[in-house]
Scaffold this motif. Structure first.
Motif, mmCIF file in Angstrom:
data_model
loop_
_atom_site.group_PDB
_atom_site.id
_atom_site.type_symbol
_atom_site.label_atom_id
_atom_site.label_comp_id
_atom_site.label_asym_id
_atom_site.label_seq_id
_atom_site.Cartn_x
_atom_site.Cartn_y
_atom_site.Cartn_z
ATOM 1 N N LYS A 33 0.813 -1.211 0.000
ATOM 2 C CA LYS A 33 0.000 0.000 0.000
ATOM 3 C C LYS A 33 0.850 1.266 0.000
ATOM 4 N N GLY A 34 2.106 1.135 0.369
ATOM 5 C CA GLY A 34 2.968 2.313 0.398
ATOM 6 C C GLY A 34 4.341 1.970 0.925
ATOM 7 N N ALA A 35 5.299 2.865 0.680
ATOM 8 C CA ALA A 35 6.660 2.696 1.178
ATOM 9 C C ALA A 35 7.297 4.068 1.276
ATOM 10 N N PHE A 36 8.186 4.230 2.238
ATOM 11 C CA PHE A 36 8.911 5.489 2.358
ATOM 12 C C PHE A 36 10.223 5.252 3.085
ATOM 13 N N GLY A 37 11.172 6.131 2.850
ATOM 14 C CA GLY A 37 12.473 6.047 3.487
ATOM 15 C C GLY A 37 13.578 5.680 2.509
ATOM 16 N N SER A 38 14.794 6.063 2.873
ATOM 17 C CA SER A 38 15.991 5.734 2.103
ATOM 18 C C SER A 38 17.180 5.827 3.049
ATOM 19 N N GLY A 39 18.356 5.452 2.571
ATOM 20 C CA GLY A 39 19.530 5.510 3.417
ATOM 21 C C GLY A 39 20.047 6.922 3.598
ATOM 22 N N GLY A 40 20.495 7.257 4.821
ATOM 23 C CA GLY A 40 21.035 8.583 5.081
ATOM 24 C C GLY A 40 20.712 9.049 6.477
ATOM 25 N N SER A 41 20.926 10.327 6.723
ATOM 26 C CA SER A 41 20.696 10.879 8.068
ATOM 27 C C SER A 41 19.772 12.095 8.052
ATOM 28 N N ALA A 42 19.229 12.447 6.910
ATOM 29 C CA ALA A 42 18.291 13.569 6.830
ATOM 30 C C ALA A 42 16.904 13.121 7.318
ATOM 31 N N GLU A 43 15.986 14.058 7.401
ATOM 32 C CA GLU A 43 14.622 13.720 7.784
ATOM 33 C C GLU A 43 14.057 12.675 6.817
ATOM 34 N N GLY A 44 13.483 11.619 7.380
ATOM 35 C CA GLY A 44 12.890 10.578 6.552
ATOM 36 C C GLY A 44 13.873 9.561 6.017
ATOM 37 N N GLN A 45 15.145 9.702 6.358
ATOM 38 C CA GLN A 45 16.146 8.721 5.962
ATOM 39 C C GLN A 45 16.573 7.892 7.179
ATOM 40 N N PHE A 46 17.155 6.721 6.903
ATOM 41 C CA PHE A 46 17.500 5.795 7.981
ATOM 42 C C PHE A 46 18.911 5.241 7.803
ATOM 43 N N ALA A 47 19.517 4.909 8.948
ATOM 44 C CA ALA A 47 20.748 4.125 8.957
ATOM 45 C C ALA A 47 20.444 2.833 9.703
ATOM 46 N N GLY A 48 19.567 2.037 9.111
ATOM 47 C CA GLY A 48 19.097 0.815 9.745
ATOM 48 C C GLY A 48 17.826 1.061 10.538
ATOM 49 N N VAL A 49 16.670 0.933 9.887
ATOM 50 C CA VAL A 49 15.400 1.083 10.597
ATOM 51 C C VAL A 49 15.080 -0.266 11.243
ATOM 52 N N PHE A 50 15.085 -0.297 12.587
ATOM 53 C CA PHE A 50 15.045 -1.563 13.317
ATOM 54 C C PHE A 50 13.633 -1.980 13.700
ATOM 55 N N ASP A 51 12.833 -1.052 14.194
ATOM 56 C CA ASP A 51 11.512 -1.427 14.689
ATOM 57 C C ASP A 51 10.519 -0.319 14.400
ATOM 58 N N VAL A 52 9.233 -0.667 14.440
ATOM 59 C CA VAL A 52 8.146 0.275 14.205
ATOM 60 C C VAL A 52 7.005 -0.012 15.168
ATOM 61 N N CYS A 53 6.258 1.026 15.501
ATOM 62 C CA CYS A 53 4.986 0.853 16.192
ATOM 63 C C CYS A 53 4.044 1.937 15.698
#
Length: 283
Positions: free
Chosen positions: A64-84
């Motif tokens: 239904k959707g996806a978001f995020g990419s590698g990096g350190s800016a808003e909306g970027q991740f360096a390993g997204v580990f968990d969600v709630c």
């Protein structure tokens, strides 16, 4: 719920109802998925860790959707580990490599971040070192496994520090869950156990010291009756325990490899990130 009712509830949970995902970086594909959660409408939110993104699926496994990419800016991740997912529908994600928590709205639009280390070698209250598991309660508070500081930190919905607990008890906490009655259940990775804390962070009991010996405890969830559902990564199983006695109810999940995150759907289904098979399995 008495023991017979518990057994009846979980006696068929070893049967696979649905399985989706395969290795890759295309839509619906995953690389080493870790955390998982569900929305009020039973959409499934997956921390696609190896792709540094979050993917959202319906209960049939359709993207239904996806978001995020590698990096350190808003909306970027360096390993997204968990969600709630909070009661407002916001998606909370642990951005482990960037030592922060990020919050997004239902469409994946960045809302805020908090927890990033700013004070040098000593971490202060509200700052995080390798945050991993995240959970929320019915008041919208956000609980975070501050892994390398061996503690849990609690934040308000807008990211302000509220309290901390677990230092001296926890050793590299991985994941956590908040029960309907306010207890906090934590998978303690190095200790190979599951400490249970009350609503203000006082320890009340532990699963795994003598009766059960875990091997790499990972994702943890609780159902509407308080049953504790744990992914044991070393045995490649999901294990279910009674909330009052800590008694083992059942084990299932043969065929998975390194199960990580787990969540409970509204119909009682249990969704698990089968990490090394790059997929989600629903039991």
């Amino acid at each position: 719920m008495n023991p017979n009712e518990t057994l009846q509830l979980y006696q068929n949970k070893g049967q696979v109802k649905k399985c989706f995902g395969t290795e890759g970086n295309g839509a619906g594909e995953m690389i080493l998925p870790h955390g998982i959660s569900s929305t009020a409408s039973d959409d499934i939110v997956v921390a696609d860790c190896g792709n540094n993104r979050i993917q959202i699926f319906d209960v049939n496994g359709q993207v239904k959707g996806a978001f995020g990419s590698g990096g350190s800016a808003e909306g970027q991740f360096a390993g997204v580990f968990d969600v709630c997912v909070t009661s407002r529908g916001h998606i909370v994600a642990s951005d482990t490599g960037n030592n922060r928590i990020q919050v997004f709205d239902e469409q994946g639009k960045f809302v805020r971040e908090f927890g990033r280390e700013e004070s040098g070698p000593e971490w202060r209250d509200g700052e995080l070192s390798g945050p991993q598991g995240v959970a929320t309660d019915d008041r919208g508070q956000i609980y975070v496994c501050d892994k390398w500081n061996d503690r849990v930190q609690v934040f308000s919905e807008d990211g302000k520090f509220v309290r901390k607990f677990g230092f001296g008890t926890l050793s590299r906490p991985n994941y956590l869950s908040v029960t309907y009655y306010g207890a906090v259940v934590v998978s303690d990775w190095v200790g190979n156990r599951v400490p249970i804390f009350d609503g203000v962070g006082n320890g009340s009991s532990v699963i795994g010291i003598e009766e059960f010996h875990f091997n790499d405890p990972q994702g943890i969830a609780t159902d509407q009756h308080g049953h504790i559902i744990l992914c044991d990564g070393g045995s490649n199983q999901v294990q279910v325990f009674r909330p009052d006695t800590g008694e083992l109810v059942c084990r299932f999940g043969s065929g998975m490899h390194k199960p990580q995150g787990v969540c409970v759907l509204s119909d009682g289904g249990i969704a698990v990130c089968d990490r090394d098979h790059h997929r989600v399995v629903i039991f």
